[in-house]
Design an enzyme around this catalytic site. Sequence first.
Site, PDB file in Angstrom:
ATOM      1  N   HIS A 144      -7.427  15.334  32.168  1.00 44.88           N
ATOM      2  CA  HIS A 144      -6.881  13.826  31.959  1.00 44.88           C
ATOM      3  C   HIS A 144      -5.921  13.793  33.389  1.00 44.88           C
ATOM      4  CE1 HIS A 144      -7.059  14.282  27.361  1.00 44.88           C
ATOM      5  NE2 HIS A 144      -7.668  12.870  27.429  1.00 44.88           N
ATOM      6  N   GLU A 147      -2.270  14.605  33.613  1.00 46.61           N
ATOM      7  CA  GLU A 147      -1.985  16.384  32.701  1.00 46.61           C
ATOM      8  C   GLU A 147      -2.476  17.383  34.079  1.00 46.61           C
ATOM      9  OE1 GLU A 147      -4.035  16.580  29.712  1.00 46.61           O
ATOM     10  OE2 GLU A 147      -3.042  15.089  28.553  1.00 46.61           O
ATOM     11  N   HIS A 288      -5.371  21.468  29.169  1.00 43.49           N
ATOM     12  CA  HIS A 288      -4.332  20.205  28.713  1.00 43.49           C
ATOM     13  C   HIS A 288      -2.599  20.722  28.638  1.00 43.49           C
ATOM     14  CE1 HIS A 288      -8.243  17.077  27.391  1.00 43.49           C
ATOM     15  NE2 HIS A 288      -8.337  18.325  27.459  1.00 43.49           N
ATOM     16  N   GLU A 347      -3.180  23.516  24.953  1.00 42.13           N
ATOM     17  CA  GLU A 347      -1.452  22.606  25.205  1.00 42.13           C
ATOM     18  C   GLU A 347      -0.784  23.167  26.150  1.00 42.13           C
ATOM     19  OE1 GLU A 347      -1.864  19.005  25.537  1.00 42.13           O
ATOM     20  OE2 GLU A 347      -3.959  19.260  23.495  1.00 42.13           O
TER      21      GLU A 347
HETATM   22 ZN   LIG Z   1      -5.203  16.444  27.848  1.00 39.75          ZN
END
Ligand SMILES: [Zn+2]
Length: 378
Positions: A144, A147, A288, A347
């Site tokens: 992403h 990110e 992420h 994350e």
């Molecule tokens: Zn992500």
Amino acid sequence: MRILTKDFDSLYEISAFFNLPTELIIDSNKEFFDQGSVLPDEINIPGFSLLPSCFQEEENQGAIRSVERTFQENKQKLWKHTSPAIVGRMEYSPEILERDLAVLKQAYPYASVREIGKSVLGNPIKEIKIGKGNRKIHINASFHANEWITSGVLMELVNAYLIALTNNGGLHGAEAMGAYRSVELSIVPMVNPDGVSLVINGPPKGLEKNLLKMNNGSTDFSGWKANCNGVDLNNQFPANWEIEKGRKEPKSPAARDYPGNKPLSEPEVAAMAKLVRESQFDMVIAFHTQGEEFYWGYGGREPGDSEKLAAIFSKSSGYKAVRSIDSHAGFKDWFIQEFGKPGFTIELGKGINPIPLSQYNKIYNQIKGIFISALNWR
Ligand SMILES: [Zn+2]
């Protein structure tokens, strides 16, 4: 650093002189040793550099060569890499990544770097490989766009591992060379270079109009997650993609969440799927942001090892282990469904993306535990 070998009688003597494992020297000089050469005339020495000429006493064109010959009497002219050459704590753009890959390649020739595909705009997607074990572990970052902090963190972790290898260092109590011998580590530090560049540098010339339209007319691209086609790359894998397609908004290309017209339609995703199929990884980890938690299951297809690893990862990072969330078509979803092996979405950090660099050090220290635990997985 490349040296002339005429002052040495054997590879083992070189290995002892530099206090480096012989196999790292051999793996840094594959082109010579693959041809069966016992001791080539010149050789790459990983983890060392010659000091720049401004620090040398004799400043002439021949200095470097003479230093190569005389380093034995004058060890201080050699510089051993004992701290990271890479600074991850910055707006980590594709340009910075390219520069850092060149630095690592130069300093640690036993690590290989290759292109596994190209982005929509033709930017290279690179893979780093380190080690030669049977256990194949893959870690990636920046699926992403906003990110991008994950790419800086991952590159600095790689640098720390390379330093540990050439300094006889350890990985939380385990010897780094043990990981090198048992693990083949694959790193894709930036899956979405176009998107990252868009967030950091703004839209490329000629594409402003189209990108602005997909961004609802806003010139602020800090919320952009997709690639430059406006497709969310972590919503593109053939793991119940139809469910995401049916329920996801928006229904057309946008800054985030649009799953595309069909699975694997985007070149970045196709490159990753091809890499995974060809490499037969035993574990994959995708970095992420944000949430300080990670997901380790998908549809009950995850193996027993996933739960064990999740407990270790949680302990070593302080992040919360979550079996699964109501989401499909992600990279780790597909990996678990297709291969039945451990896959993780991690994350990093907490807050609003892009996560501010003020969190960088904390994130690095949290994630280092997961990186090392993965390498020590036996
Ligand atoms: Zn992500």
